[in-house]
Write an enzyme that holds these catalytic residues in place. Structure first.
Site, PDB file in Angstrom:
ATOM      1  N   SER A 104       0.837  -1.188   0.000  1.00  9.95           N
ATOM      2  CA  SER A 104       0.000   0.000   0.000  1.00  9.95           C
ATOM      3  C   SER A 104       0.887   1.260   0.000  1.00  9.95           C
ATOM      4  O   SER A 104       1.672   1.441  -0.928  1.00  9.95           O
ATOM      5  CB  SER A 104      -0.937  -0.053   1.211  1.00  9.95           C
ATOM      6  OG  SER A 104      -2.021   0.835   1.064  1.00  9.95           O
TER       7      SER A 104
ATOM      8  N   HIS B  84      -7.750  -6.243   1.195  1.00  8.54           N
ATOM      9  CA  HIS B  84      -6.596  -5.353   1.092  1.00  8.54           C
ATOM     10  C   HIS B  84      -5.372  -5.918   1.815  1.00  8.54           C
ATOM     11  O   HIS B  84      -4.241  -5.745   1.358  1.00  8.54           O
ATOM     12  CB  HIS B  84      -6.944  -3.973   1.660  1.00  8.54           C
ATOM     13  CG  HIS B  84      -5.861  -2.963   1.520  1.00  8.54           C
ATOM     14  ND1 HIS B  84      -5.381  -2.540   0.291  1.00  8.54           N
ATOM     15  CD2 HIS B  84      -5.125  -2.297   2.450  1.00  8.54           C
ATOM     16  CE1 HIS B  84      -4.423  -1.649   0.457  1.00  8.54           C
ATOM     17  NE2 HIS B  84      -4.236  -1.487   1.764  1.00  8.54           N
TER      18      HIS B  84
END
Length: 255
Positions: free
Chosen positions: A96, A230
């Site tokens: 990320s 995620h």
């Protein structure tokens, strides 16, 4: 050796491995992530490698410091510390926010003549594609709820108001770095291999905005896709670690 130690450096922490390795893996956490999160990777590292992780200011033992103001600031500081280490094959990994920080650090290292051997990223849109989100502008309760739903908040602390008030400001700051990040116009491409991982159930991912990772390098590229949210690659990291280890081991044999 699983205890994180600073070795006199502020950003880069040694997790495990020998002091003069043939290869290094440097891990860049997500927004709110810490260097200590990579301790469990130690046992899976190939022989002859050293595992390092980055600790961002504003978090963990740097909680009293202001968060970094730019992703390029992270890259500049980490790149400077890595440049002081003895030369060794170096692979950068980031998830990320960490993916963008790892990319910018690879650019720093290449510019000073210490190019990375490989860059592995997960859970991140490509540079130039990651900007535009509005999560960092959400109210405290809404932002905390979003992060909890993503799996970024440990359920054991999710209802702790005091911890929420302590952690939200740096979390918001690092999410804003990701959502407002723009790479330099016309950057010199990397020359190392780049591998990208993402999960099909990640609401932050768009395959069309992941594919441009291939444009950041003149080296080989590859994409690995699998189910999950995620944080799927980090919660069950065996496949990810195996892919990173493959990149670490490519080239001349490690001693």
């Amino acid at each position: 050796m699983n205890r994180v130690r600073t070795q006199g450096r502020n950003w880069v922490r040694v997790i495990s491995g020998e002091e003069r390795p043939a290869a290094r893996l440097v891990c860049f956490p997500h927004s709110g992530g810490t260097a200590a999160a990579y301790r469990d990777w130690s046992s899976a590292m190939p022989a002859g490698t050293q595992l390092l992780a980055v600790q961002y200011p504003g978090l963990a033992d740097r909680i009293r410091e202001a968060p970094a103001g730019l992703i390029t600031e992270i890259a500049s500081c980490v790149g400077a510390e890595l440049s002081l280490l003895d030369p060794a094959r170096c692979v950068l990994f980031g998830h990320s926010l960490g993916a963008l920080a790892a990319y910018e650090t690879a650019r720093v290292l290449q510019a000073v003549g210490r190019p990375a051997h490989g860059l592995v990223v997960s859970g991140s849109l490509a540079p130039g594609q990651a900007h535009g989100g509005a999560m960092h502008r959400a109210g405290d309760a809404e932002l905390w709820s979003i992060l909890r739903d993503f799996g970024g908040i440990d359920p054991s602390i999710a209802d702790d108001q005091e911890l929420r008030d302590l952690l939200l400001p740096p979390l918001r700051a690092y999410i804003e770095l990701t959502e407002t990040y723009r790479p330099a116009a016309g950057p010199e491409p990397l020359h190392c291999q780049v591998r990208c991982h993402y999960n099909t159930g990640d609401p932050l991912m768009d395959p069309a905005r992941v594919e441009p990772w291939a444009a950041v390098t003149t080296g080989r590229t590859g994409v690995r896709v699998r189910p999950g949210g995620h944080f799927g690659s980090l919660s069950e990291p065996s496949e990810l670690i195996a892919d990173i280890s493959e990149v670490l081991l490519e080239g001349p044999a490690l001693p």
